[in-house]
Each structure stands twice: as structure tokens, then as C-alpha cells.
Design a protein around this motif. Structure first.
Motif, PDB file in Angstrom:
ATOM      1  N   ASN A  69       5.063  -4.798   1.179  1.00 43.05           N
ATOM      2  CA  ASN A  69       4.702  -5.824   2.146  1.00 43.05           C
ATOM      3  C   ASN A  69       4.855  -7.241   1.614  1.00 43.05           C
ATOM      4  N   PHE A  86      -3.026 -10.530   8.161  1.00 40.30           N
ATOM      5  CA  PHE A  86      -1.640 -10.154   8.434  1.00 40.30           C
ATOM      6  C   PHE A  86      -0.758 -11.407   8.440  1.00 40.30           C
ATOM      7  N   TRP A 132       1.656  -0.495   8.402  1.00 41.00           N
ATOM      8  CA  TRP A 132       0.650  -1.521   8.125  1.00 41.00           C
ATOM      9  C   TRP A 132      -0.230  -1.199   6.919  1.00 41.00           C
ATOM     10  N   MET A 186       4.020  -6.642  15.477  1.00 42.10           N
ATOM     11  CA  MET A 186       2.627  -6.293  15.262  1.00 42.10           C
ATOM     12  C   MET A 186       1.941  -5.927  16.562  1.00 42.10           C
ATOM     13  N   SER A 244       5.507  -6.299   9.186  1.00 42.58           N
ATOM     14  CA  SER A 244       4.793  -5.515   8.177  1.00 42.58           C
ATOM     15  C   SER A 244       5.691  -4.386   7.710  1.00 42.58           C
TER      16      SER A 244
END
Length: 327
Positions: free
Chosen positions: A153, A308, A246, A1, A148
Motif C-alpha cells: 500500500n 486511507f 484494503w 474506495m 488501495s
């Protein structure tokens, strides 16, 4: 990330049973004998496709991203070190860290020396820094999580949870964590349907201000929290362009002007105290003209819901949506 959010952070100063309410968990390290795997060698294939072999389930783990830090704590494995512990405390409340957890630097530039000094038996990180992984692997096994994947996801999150659980001997805890999450989603979906909110439109965003310019980041198709909302039976009203990793897209306030559906509810995150929606747009004529603003259908997430994160943060997010649509 780190790669995705570092670029955004440089602009944004930013980096999302029987009830959908996710309790805040304060997990202590798993006691001896509490692991669900024997103290025998373990081989796990990580997000790089690399086989990582450990002599025994890892107990001294350092985590370099908040999502994986939450997963570890949620599994009952308190990391010995983590990146940006203070920031984690601001943005993530679903699984609190003990005071004993040492800070090993920022998520963008963790300190290799600080990590080494903790003598970990495993480092968990995300897949965007091959050079760092190579440095760490000189003295400790490194497990790389995907972090991600906008193509699916929720599956990616489950895979990350199960991978980390296998490496730490906490597969039983992972099964319960994911089972509780599934039950919460099913309960939330039923509650929304009973309230006549099935299929209702939502938008999820965060934002930042640079000078007089306000930018808005939308959580579109494939974003983790978008998939959570979809599992609840809600419909994402933002259909604009997003990235493939993402599921995020950016716009300005003018870009929201096409969102005319009077049923839309707008959700946003501002855990760091910089609320560009309530403050920066308070006098903006376009913002004030939007149907969801005029109808007071704007909800700021409770502070500390990491969009997240792992199952516990996702459960907190689901609970917020259900409460808003059934109030």
C-alpha cells in the motif's frame, strides 16, 4: 474506495522533517508558471492501464475520493470540485480545502451534472466504478487511481501521488512531499528505538454500533496505516483475516480477547463523534478485562486523521503513534 467503504458504511455509518509531526497544510492553487512541467501535452497511464492524454497540465480538477483530494491539495492543486466536501472537513485535516471548492455530491453517487458545470480539465477518481468513468469521459479526461492495494500500500500511495503530480505538472512538489514523508518516518523510527519501543505491538481499529451490537474493524496486514506503523518499526498485533485490497478485517469485542500481550497499545478513529470504544464499550466486561484497557493503553486518534489518505495524513498518523509510545 467507494465499493469497499459503501458496503461498510451501510452497516457502520462510516465510510485512516526532523519530526514526525505533519503540519496541517492550507494550499492555494498553484500560480501560473509554478508547475514543474511545461504547458505541453501529457500522457499518464492510470490504474486501469489506460493512457490518459491531456493537452497541458490539468488545473481545473475535480476529485471524487478524499484520498485523492488530499493528494491534490497537498501538491498545491486546489480542486475546483470534490465529493462530500463537508465529510472531508470532518475526516481529513492534513490538507484543508478552500471555501471555493464546490461539492459535487457524495463519494458513492457524485453528480455528473455538477461535475460538468465546473468545466474541469480532469476528473480524478478511484477504480471501482467503470460506469461512472464512462459517463464522465464523454466530456472530460478521467484519471483513475488505485486507492488501495494491500499487497504494497505504501508503494501504491507513492504511485498515486506521482501519477496525479504528473497529470497536474507538480512533479517537483510530489518529490518534496514524499521526501518529507520519508524523513518523518525515519525520524519517528529513530525516536521509537531510542525510547526502547522498537518492535512494540499495536492495534488500529474503528468501530460502529447497530442496535446493541458493536462491530470492530481492524487494520491488519497490508492496510495503509499498518504499513506506516511497520516503517516506524512497530509490530501489528492483529493477525486475523483481512481482505486483499484494503487489509481490513472485522470482529466483535469477544474477538479481541486473545490479545494478551501487556505491551499492546490500541489506537482507534472516531472523527465523526460516535465513539463506540469510550461510550459503547464503557460497561462491557470483556472490553474492560483486556490488558491494554486495564493499563490505559488506548488512544483515540486526533479528529481528522484519514486512515486511507495520502502522505500528509500518514504523517499525522505516524506522529500519533510516536507520541503514544514515547510519552
Amino acid at each position: 474506495m467507494r465499493t469497499a467503504l459503501t458496503a461498510i458504511a451501510a452497516i457502520a455509518l462510516l465510510a485512516a522533517c526532523g519530526t514526525t509531526e505533519a503540519p496541517v497544510t492550507e494550499q492555494a492553487p498553484a500560480p501560473a508558471g509554478a508547475t514543474s512541467a511545461a504547458a505541453a501535452p501529457i500522457t499518464v497511464t492510470d490504474a486501469r492501464g489506460k493512457q490518459v492524454t491531456l493537452d497541458r497540465p490539468a488545473t481545473r480538477v475535480v476529485s471524487l475520493e478524499w484520498g485523492e483530494t488530499e493528494i491534490l491539495a497537498g501538491l498545491g492543486v486546489m480542486p475546483v470540485g470534490a465529493a462530500d466536501v463537508k465529510g472531508y472537513g470532518t475526516w481529513v485535516t492534513a490538507a484543508k480545502l478552500d471555501a471555493s471548492v464546490k461539492d459535487v455530491g457524495t463519494r458513492q453517487e457524485p453528480s455528473v451534472d455538477s461535475i460538468s458545470a465546473l468545466e474541469p480539465d480532469l476528473v480524478v477518481m478511484e477504480s471501482d466504478d467503470e460506469e461512472l468513468a464512462a459517463q464522465l469521459e464523454k466530456f472530460v479526461p478521467v484519471l483513475v487511481a488505485k486507492g488501495s492495494d494491500a499487497s504494497d500500500n505504501l508503494k501504491r500511495m507513492r504511485d498515486d501521488v506521482n501519477m496525479i503530480a504528473t497529470a497536474t505538472g507538480r512533479t517537483d512538489a510530489a518529490a518534496k512531499l514524499l521526501s518529507d514523508f520519508d524523513a518523518a518516518l525515519a525520524d519517528g523510527k529513530a525516536r521509537l528505538a531510542a525510547a526502547g519501543a522498537a518492535g512494540k505491538p499495536f492495534i488500529m481499529a474503528d468501530g460502529w454500533k447497530q442496535g446493541s451490537t458493536i462491530s470492530i474493524r481492524l487494520f491488519g496486514k497490508g492496510a495503509l496505516v499498518s504499513e506506516v506503523a511497520g516503517q516506524l518499526g512497530l509490530t501489528n498485533a492483529w493477525t486475523g483475516k483481512v481482505d486483499g485490497e484494503w487489509g481490513l478485517g472485522t470482529t466483535d469485542v469477544e474477538g479481541l480477547s486473545g490479545l494478551k500481550d501487556p505491551d499492546i497499545r490500541f489506537f482507534y478513529n472516531a472523527s465523526d463523534g460516535e465513539d463506540v470504544f469510550a461510550d459503547g464499550l464503557a460497561d462491557n466486561a470483556i472490553w474492560k478485562s483486556l490488558p491494554f484497557v486495564k493499563k490505559q493503553q488506548v488512544t483515540k486518534l486526533p479528529d481528522g486523521i484519514w486512515t486511507f489518505g495520502g502522505p500528509l495524513s500518514c504523517q499525522q498518523y505516524a506522529d500519533t503513534l510516536v507520541k503514544a509510545f514515547t510519552a
